[in-house]
Design a protein around this motif. Structure first.
Motif, short mmCIF file in Angstrom:
data_model
loop_
_atom_site.label_atom_id
_atom_site.label_comp_id
_atom_site.label_asym_id
_atom_site.label_seq_id
_atom_site.Cartn_x
_atom_site.Cartn_y
_atom_site.Cartn_z
N GLY A 1 7.65 -5.62 -5.01
CA GLY A 1 7.09 -4.81 -6.09
C GLY A 1 6.15 -5.59 -6.99
N ASP B 1 2.52 -4.85 -9.14
CA ASP B 1 2.44 -4.32 -10.51
C ASP B 1 2.19 -5.48 -11.48
N LYS C 1 -4.54 -0.18 -10.28
CA LYS C 1 -3.65 -0.71 -9.25
C LYS C 1 -3.15 0.43 -8.37
MG MG Z 1 5.69 -0.57 -6.34
#
Ligand code: MG
Ligand code: ASP
Length: 408
Positions: A154, A157, A10
């Motif tokens: 975010g 993730d 990632k």
């Molecule tokens: Mg991040």
């Protein structure tokens, strides 16, 4: 024939911020392909892109349609997924991009912060078995009515860990702009050390208490599905931090890390009637209003009639919390409200606390030694958090880092 081991890689926004960096990502992916692995790449949008898109939505309407918001803000990842696929192809690899709905990665209907319900892997695995590198747009999925959804800021993730679990990948490597998880923020403590390993539970506390390196939900998912996660930098070639099961950590520290969050707000209800049901009258409506209450203290009432109730919420929830409390003023019956948004929560975290006494005492003594007043305390099995005046943030963290023997 058994399939090759699978690896999920990632790449965060800074790692794909420019075409040059996307080329660099492609080179890293090629190295892993050359080592005989099947690779699924998960990408974030270019750094700053998502915030720009969010800003456009807000500019048009503060109360925008959340399904349209998701349609808009998910676009950044589509761009980087396609670009990364092209970059891989220019290196002679077979690669194709995947939008969330194409897998499909199904989510709940909570647009703007949806949870992953199911990761479809059939088409993905077929494609990977045909020799393609899969480049998957992170942060997005599909909700009911075939509407595009996103997983909260975010969230790529979490996409990566969920995909690693679904693919039974041997590991999920999270490439970011720091080379691992540190004992505390290296921008505050120059002597902060990179951890070779950290347990899921500690990482979960670190993330939820303010360390911004991984989205909290991604750690939860990794813990549930036992996905080994590595946090590492896409700009260097050093090994990162492995997030693993506690049993795999031989040398257990008393305290593994110190996290902090400046995004806190404190609200005190002064002179609340001290009778059964009053806490429910305060925290019930807050929960119904979607306000996440964190720390709570209730004072002992001296006269048996009145008490003070203090709680903290995330800074983003402060106005909403105030609104809820003021609306319920009559039912609760407090005398007045006192608030403070100039506060920081500092947390020390370590599985060693389960078996060793005195960790809290060290914290309190250290802060006292620096003349720092503790406003609120909360604890869990492996964490102690204190709320202090924001001005003392750096001083407190540095002193605690030394006191727990974390200085490198
Ligand atoms: Mg991040
Ligand atoms: N691009 C999204 C964000 O900025 C998701 C991510 O980067 O993880 O929040």
């Amino acid at each position: 024939m058994p399939t090759a081991p699978r690896l999920v890689m990632k790449f965060g926004g800074t790692s794909v911020a420019t075409i040059e960096r996307i080329r660099n990502v492609a080179l890293r992916v090629k190295r892993e392909v050359d080592s005989g692995r099947q690779i699924a790449v998960v990408v974030s949008a270019m750094a700053g892109e998502t915030s720009k898109l969010v800003g456009w939505c807000k500019e048009l309407s503060a109360l925008h349609d959340w399904a349209e918001y998701d349609q808009i803000v998910s676009s950044g990842e589509l761009v980087t997924a396609g670009l990364t696929a092209i970059a891989l192809q220019t290196l002679g690899l077979k690669a194709r991009s995947w939008a969330g709905w194409q897998l499909p990665l199904r989510t709940t209907d909570m647009h703007g912060s949806a949870a992953i319900a199911d990761v479809g892997t059939e088409r993905l695995i077929t494609s990977m078995n045909e020799g393609n590198v899969a480049v998957i747009a992170g942060f997005q999925g599909v909700a009911s009515g075939e509407r595009v959804s996103t997983l909260g800021r975010g969230g790529s993730d979490t996409s990566a860990v969920a995909i690693a679990a679904a693919l039974k990948a041997e590991r999920c490597d999270i490439y970011t702009d720091v080379d691992g998880v540190y004992t505390t923020d290296p921008r505050i403590v120059a002597k902060a050390r990179k951890l070779n390993k950290i347990s899921y539970e500690e990482m979960l506390e670190m993330a939820s208490q303010g360390a911004k390196v991984l989205q909290t939900r991604s750690v939860e998912l990794a813990m549930i599905h036992k996905v080994p996660v590595q946090v590492l930098s896409s700009f260097t070639d050093v090994p990162g931090t492995m997030v693993v099961d506690e049993d795999e950590i031989v040398e257990k520290q008393l305290v593994s890390g110190i996290a902090y969050s400046r995004d806190e707000a404190k609200i005190t209800l002064v002179r609340v009637p001290d009778r059964p049901g009053v806490a429910a009258q305060i925290y019930g409506p807050l929960a119904d209003g979607g306000v996440n209450v964190d720390m709570i203290v209730q004072n002992v009432s001296e006269d048996g009639k009145f008490t003070d109730m203090t709680f903290t919420v995330g800074r983003a929830d402060f106005e909403r919390a105030m609104h809820v409390i003021e609306r319920n003023r009559e039912a609760i019956g407090y005398q007045r409200l006192a608030t403070d948004t100039n506060v920081t929560k500092v947390s020390v975290i370590g599985v060693g606390m389960r078996t060793h006494a005195g960790v809290a005492a060290i914290m309190f003594r250290t802060l006292a030694g620096k003349g720092i007043n503790i406003q609120v305390i909360s604890t869990s099995e492996i964490k102690i958090s204190v709320l202090i005046a924001a001005d003392y943030t750096e001083l407190a963290i540095r002193a605690l880092h030394t006191a727990y023997g974390l200085d490198g």
